[in-house]
Design an enzyme around this catalytic site. Structure first.
Site, PDB file in Angstrom:
ATOM      1  N   ASP A 308      72.806 134.299   5.124  1.00  0.00           N
ATOM      2  CA  ASP A 308      72.400 132.919   5.353  1.00  0.00           C
ATOM      3  C   ASP A 308      72.141 132.654   6.834  1.00  0.00           C
ATOM      4  O   ASP A 308      72.895 133.097   7.699  1.00  0.00           O
ATOM      5  CB  ASP A 308      73.512 131.985   4.853  1.00  0.00           C
ATOM      6  CG  ASP A 308      73.176 130.526   5.047  1.00  0.00           C
ATOM      7  OD1 ASP A 308      72.166 130.072   4.483  1.00  0.00           O
ATOM      8  OD2 ASP A 308      73.917 129.839   5.787  1.00  0.00           O
ATOM      9  N   GLU A 350      67.563 135.457   4.569  1.00  0.00           N
ATOM     10  CA  GLU A 350      67.136 134.070   4.410  1.00  0.00           C
ATOM     11  C   GLU A 350      66.706 133.585   5.785  1.00  0.00           C
ATOM     12  O   GLU A 350      67.529 133.190   6.605  1.00  0.00           O
ATOM     13  CB  GLU A 350      68.271 133.208   3.852  1.00  0.00           C
ATOM     14  CG  GLU A 350      67.861 131.782   3.496  1.00  0.00           C
ATOM     15  CD  GLU A 350      68.164 130.748   4.580  1.00  0.00           C
ATOM     16  OE1 GLU A 350      67.728 129.592   4.435  1.00  0.00           O
ATOM     17  OE2 GLU A 350      68.835 131.104   5.578  1.00  0.00           O
TER      18      GLU A 350
END
Length: 668
Positions: A308, A350
């Site tokens: 992330d 991501e």
């Protein structure tokens, strides 16, 4: 020359020059290797298990040493942390369940397993889909029925009370949110998914922790060691210097990138929300601590970790602190350690940043898999404009990836839609990027005359006109408005748009990823405003709770033979997935665009191991034609059969595509 010592590790001989750093690395390993004896003895591992680890360590050590030396070599405590990192990796392998070691061994032999046409993914929030992990296990049969072989569970670890940014403010990486279950429930789910042939994907939120995490609490209590885990400043001098070159991620929610903490009387770096404290990766203790958390998560049976907010993990004064070279070095170091201790584990990037930066995170030595935000944005752009000029321009030089890597192609996810196309690509096809983004925002919020979309703004900045879009796939594709208007024609067009998008995602190259609920055409959930913890974040509009009465309807329709709107979408998508798995040409990433001369069409050829498939897609609500000769020369044949519908086509005349029709053409 390079010889070997009694342990089988390379040793330096004086008659062969070697770089100083490589020599220091080899010498360091020889000194550290005996320290592993305590790990092997305490875990009582077999000689063969130990040898597997040490063989991989030998292969990867020089690279690992260089990466960590680049990051931390000037630290006084570098070699202490290096030793602890090595012990952490050895412990992870020693304690790894044998069933996961077996998976590791298979994937070392077949590193590109995820490029298969058999891989089809789905993503969900556990609480919204099935309430908890125990009940999720009961729905594995549903995933198999739909055709999924890859399941991404949105953040499920323990979080702070109240607003947790959708689960991305983690307070404990070793505890599941008690509302969802326990770590043992997660392990049982992973075991059952593995038995069903479904890989498990979880998030690794490693840029920040919640302010409720133990490390943050220790920092708040005055523990100087843990205050060094974060970016904490006594006054505004350094924050102001950093702010001069930083952008604000959520400017309509909060200003700046730092939060004042009353208890410490200090400023804390908080890129996203004030309760998400950015970690200080300049401190090797942070890297080692997060490595331990990563290995713990891997031990539950996870096959892939979504990294992330990768763009933000390294801070450097005078820069925008995004996509810095050290961010890549950090990820590569995590990657090498995974190759050594958990070699079956893959990373998914991501990075919702400029397309040129997205691809920099993709590689065997970094993130083997990456979200494809540009494709997602430009598929929606093509639906709005009914033209594929910008999509084709982008695909012409942005789709191919390095060997043994893959895109994850998604149409919607838990996050917003941002218009992340390249301004130069837009300029190449005569589009003013600024004006075009404003048009797209107006179109997908329904403000543009004739728009079929029913999205709502996310993070709208009235001063700058900047905005992103929230909304489910079905609502953005026109189904919500069509149902409101009770128009059979509009409903038909909306369903065709939905299936068009899925057809491209499933065929263009990479891993297709559904956001669960899309298979039923679920619409926006405006009731999110009733929950105070969600009311301030419009992204919850496209995170509806699963309606299991749909599945009951599916069972009823199977017996009665009737057809509903929802059932049509489910069956059509299920059929697309089934056909994808029958077409070897759809494996891998190789994709070649075809110029049809028709701006409303997207056409490309997929090929793999001698198999070839030609894709034609009409992004317009009117019939469009393509030259039969174009198909003949691109597909290398005179006659073709559509793998989706079974229809046959001769290239002696033009092909006519109905509104929003897609053809998957095999040569016959």
């Amino acid at each position: 020359m390079i010889g070997t010592n009694n342990n089988g590790f390379a040793s330096h001989q004086a008659d062969q020059p070697i770089s100083d750093l490589s020599f220091e690395g080899q010498l360091t390993l020889e000194r550290l290797l005996p320290r592993l004896e305590t790990v092997w003895q305490s875990a009582d591992v077999s000689a063969s298990v130990r040898e597997e680890f040490e063989s991989r360590l030998l292969q990867q050590w020089d690279k690992l040493f260089r990466l960590l030396h680049e990051l931390y070599g000037n630290r006084y405590d570098f070699f202490y942390h290096l030793e602890q990192i090595l012990l952490t990796a050895a412990t992870a392998w020693a304690e790894r369940p044998e069933c996961l070691r077996e998976v590791d061994r298979h994937r070392v032999i077949e590193p590109n397993w995820f490029e298969s046409e058999q891989v089809v993914g789905g993503a969900l929030y556990v609480d919204l889909f099935s309430e908890n992990l125990g009940r999720l296990r009961e729905h594995i049969g549903y995933f198999k029925q739909l055709g999924l072989t890859y399941l991404h569970l949105m953040p499920l670890f323990a979080v702070r009370p109240g607003n947790s940014d959708g689960g991305y403010a983690i307070s404990n990486y070793r505890s599941v949110d008690p509302r969802l279950g326990t770590i043992e429930d997660l392990r049982l789910l992973a075991d059952d998914l593995r038995a069903a042939g479904i890989t498990l994907v979880l998030d690794f939120v490693f840029n920040h922790t919640s302010d409720e995490h133990l490390w943050a609490k220790k920092a708040q209590s005055g523990d100087r060691e843990y205050q060094q885990f974060y970016n904490i400043f006594p006054d505004r001098e350094m924050p102001d210097r950093y702010e001069a070159t930083l952008r604000e991620i959520f400017p309509t929610v909060r200003r700046g990138n730092f939060t004042w903490h009353d208890g410490m009387a200090k400023w804390v770096w908080t890129t996203f929300n004030n309760f998400q404290w950015d970690l200080n990766y300049h401190n090797p203790a942070v890297f080692r601590a997060m490595l331990e958390e990563m290995f713990f998560i891997a031990s539950t049976g996870v096959d892939m970790l979504r990294l992330d907010a990768v763009a933000f993990i390294w801070k450097q004064l005078g820069t925008n602190c995004e996509n810095l070279p050290q961010a890549h070095t950090l990820i590569q170091a995590f990657n090498v350690l995974a190759r050594i201790a958990t070699p079956g584990l893959l990373f998914k990037s991501e990075a919702i940043v400029h397309p040129d930066d997205v691809v920099k995170y993709i590689g065997e030595d970094e993130c083997q898999i990456s979200y494809n935000p540009t494709l997602m944005a430009l598929l929606w752009e093509s639906l709005a404009t009914r033209q594929t000029r910008l999509l084709s321009q982008s695909l012409s030089h942005r789709h191919q990836l390095p060997e043994n890597t893959a895109w994850v192609n998604y149409l919607r996810c838990h996050d917003d839609v941002g218009w992340t196309f390249d301004d130069k690509d837009a300029s190449q096809v005569g589009i003013n990027a600024y004006d075009h983004r404003r048009f797209l925002n107006h179109f997908y919020t329904g403000q543009f005359e004739g728009s079929f979309a029913r999205g709502i703004p996310f993070q709208e900045n009235v001063a700058t006109g900047d905005m992103r879009i929230a909304g489910t796939l079905a609502s953005l594709a026109g189904l919500e408005l069509a149902i409101e208007n009770e128009s059979e024609h509009e409903i038909e067009m909306a369903i065709r748009r939905i299936l068009l998008l899925h057809s491209i995602s499933l065929s263009i190259g990479g891993i297709p990823l559904l956001y669960l609920g899309e298979e039923w055409g679920m619409l926006n959930d405006y009731d999110f405003v009733k929950d105070p913890a969600k009311a301030g974040d419009t992204r919850w509009v496209h995170r509806p709770r699963m309606k299991w009465e749909f599945l009951e309807e599916l069972d009823d329709q199977m017996t009665s033979g009737g057809t509903s709107l929802r059932l049509r979408i489910f069956r059509s998508l299920q059929r697309l997935i089934t056909v994808r798995k029958m077409l070897p040409a759809l494996a891998g990433q190789k994709m070649e665009l075809i110029s049809t001369g028709n701006p409303h069409l997207l056409s490309f050829v997929r090929s793999h191991d001698g198999h070839r498939l030609t894709i034609l897609a009409n992004f317009s609500e009117t019939p469009q034609s393509v030259s039969g000769n174009k198909l003949r020369t691109a597909g290398y044949g005179r006659f073709f059969e559509d793998a989706l519908a079974g229809s046959t086509f001769a290239t002696s005349s033009d092909l006519i595509l109905e509104p929003y029709q897609v053809l998957w053409l095999n040569r016959v």
